[in-house]
Design a protein around this motif. Structure first.
Motif, mmCIF file in Angstrom:
data_model
loop_
_atom_site.group_PDB
_atom_site.id
_atom_site.type_symbol
_atom_site.label_atom_id
_atom_site.label_comp_id
_atom_site.label_asym_id
_atom_site.label_seq_id
_atom_site.Cartn_x
_atom_site.Cartn_y
_atom_site.Cartn_z
ATOM 1 N N LEU A 5 24.622 -38.049 -5.069
ATOM 2 C CA LEU A 5 24.173 -36.858 -4.344
ATOM 3 C C LEU A 5 22.668 -36.775 -4.482
ATOM 4 C CD1 LEU A 5 24.666 -34.194 -2.887
ATOM 5 C CD2 LEU A 5 25.264 -33.167 -5.065
ATOM 6 N N VAL A 23 31.228 -31.776 -7.820
ATOM 7 C CA VAL A 23 29.909 -32.301 -8.192
ATOM 8 C C VAL A 23 29.833 -32.495 -9.708
ATOM 9 C CG1 VAL A 23 27.445 -31.729 -8.320
ATOM 10 C CG2 VAL A 23 28.726 -31.276 -6.225
ATOM 11 N N LEU A 52 23.523 -37.259 -10.203
ATOM 12 C CA LEU A 52 24.468 -36.342 -9.582
ATOM 13 C C LEU A 52 25.405 -37.153 -8.693
ATOM 14 C CD1 LEU A 52 22.302 -33.284 -8.474
ATOM 15 C CD2 LEU A 52 24.300 -33.169 -9.947
ATOM 16 N N ILE A 63 19.307 -34.889 -3.729
ATOM 17 C CA ILE A 63 18.848 -33.558 -3.360
ATOM 18 C C ILE A 63 17.566 -33.719 -2.547
ATOM 19 C CG2 ILE A 63 18.094 -31.322 -4.227
ATOM 20 C CD1 ILE A 63 20.902 -31.771 -4.996
#
Lengths: 177, 177, 177
Positions: C171, C148, C139, C173
């Motif tokens: 990114l 995104v 990501l 999470i």
């Protein structure tokens, strides 16, 4: 091609891609493009030529051209804060170009002024971490088309389907197992 | 600017941004824009003027203009279900505008009718939760360009690279540690 | 409408949507569209008509038209590697169309050649899993606008705000609780 000409080509492409036009007066347009180019050289990003940038990316992010406010301003008033990007009916002279309200929230303006003051007083001073860390990023999704983004706050208009800010909701990732 | 004029400006911008045109007949175009405006006032969102909306956002989401079916319909037939958005060759009169098949899946149509019936019979009845909860949202990504969205089902065309529905796969978030 | 005409309509729409133009010479344009169409039939996706495809989707993903390199090439040189998509000033003949450097990284080219060699030698041989599994997807988000995506590497230009590759960050999470 000069840097200003590159800025012009980029703005023209972006205008066409969004169905917008550029400022109809050649001298005003040249001023805006030169302002963008100056900011690109100074800060490393083309922040809005009509607003004070702080020099800190995280604080200026929303006013990097095309700024977060362009699309809602063109939709509501017919042109953005600078009138760099304008709507067809304005381009054709049906609507005069007069100053529009600043849509950037006062809290973001204040943050930019605070950081700018810090950086101007002493170029080597550290910007207080608290100022920069106010930017908590979240995942958001558009309830209309599903567009997902990771930002401080939801966009004013969905870049995909043009749904309004209210159509965005935070996206919480839950994990199975 | 009247509400219908705002709808017209928005549709014109969106058409230009996608390389589309609007219905060539001024009277038909005006009818469609008025229909969008009426739905916006009635439901709070501009659902398709050629389809029955239920009034429940989660059920009508796919037919909010520009609907989920516009881009694949323009690609396949040259215009959307309403013929509000049309392709260049159709706009130039090379292809006649005749009715096209309804791409909206029968299950979604049925759900909308069920909810509409509930809300019409008694404005204060609760819509059965089961009807609304059939909308389970998932993360999807486009295997071609990586576009990520959070929707009930994958889009018909990727809004970024125009890949087809089959190019989308569910995105499972796995967590390390 | 023939398959090549469909490819033409799709390319025209995409060019308009991005503020680009198509190759100005009708014969060259026809060649490129026929090449796209041939690849679509052969591989199931319209890979670049000017590059060798391997036939393995995961390996060819970055050269499916519009390829990953189109937007940065149009921005830097005025046209893409094939000159299918070109910028306004080039379209108007101010800049000649001459070959531009290949932006596709050598490692990706090599991978494509390896897979192509495997598949050409024996159509039924299994492509080594190691070749395909080099594509680890992550990501990414654009620090400027929040876009995104889930891809092998970050895009060269943000499809939403046109920020450069350096504006993308992975990114991660994190999960609460």
């Amino acid at each position: 091609m000069t840097s200003v000409e590159k800025a012009r080509v980029r703005a023209e492409s972006d205008a066409r891609a969004h169905g917008y036009y550029l400022h109809p007066d050649p001298a005003s347009l040249q001023d805006l493009l030169e302002g963008l180019q100056r900011n690109e050289e100074r800060y490393g990003y083309p922040s809005c030529p009509c607003r004070l940038a702080s020099g800190a990316f995280a604080v200026d992010r929303d006013i990097i051209c095309p700024c977060d406010y362009r699309d809602p301003d063109v939709q509501e008033y017919g042109y953005c804060y600078c009138a760099l990007y304008i709507r067809k009916d304005v381009s054709e002279g049906e609507t005069p170009i007069t100053p529009i309200p600043e849509r950037r929230p006062p809290a973001k303006q204040a943050r930019a002024y605070d950081v700018a003051a810090e950086t101007t007083n002493d170029k080597h001073v550290n910007i207080p971490v608290t100022l920069l860390l106010t930017n908590t990023l979240n995942l958001w999704y558009c309830k209309q088309c599903g567009y997902v983004c990771f930002r401080e706050d939801s966009p004013y208009l969905c870049p995909i389907c043009k749904a309004k800010k209210e159509m965005f909701a935070p996206l919480s990732i839950t994990v199975q197992g």
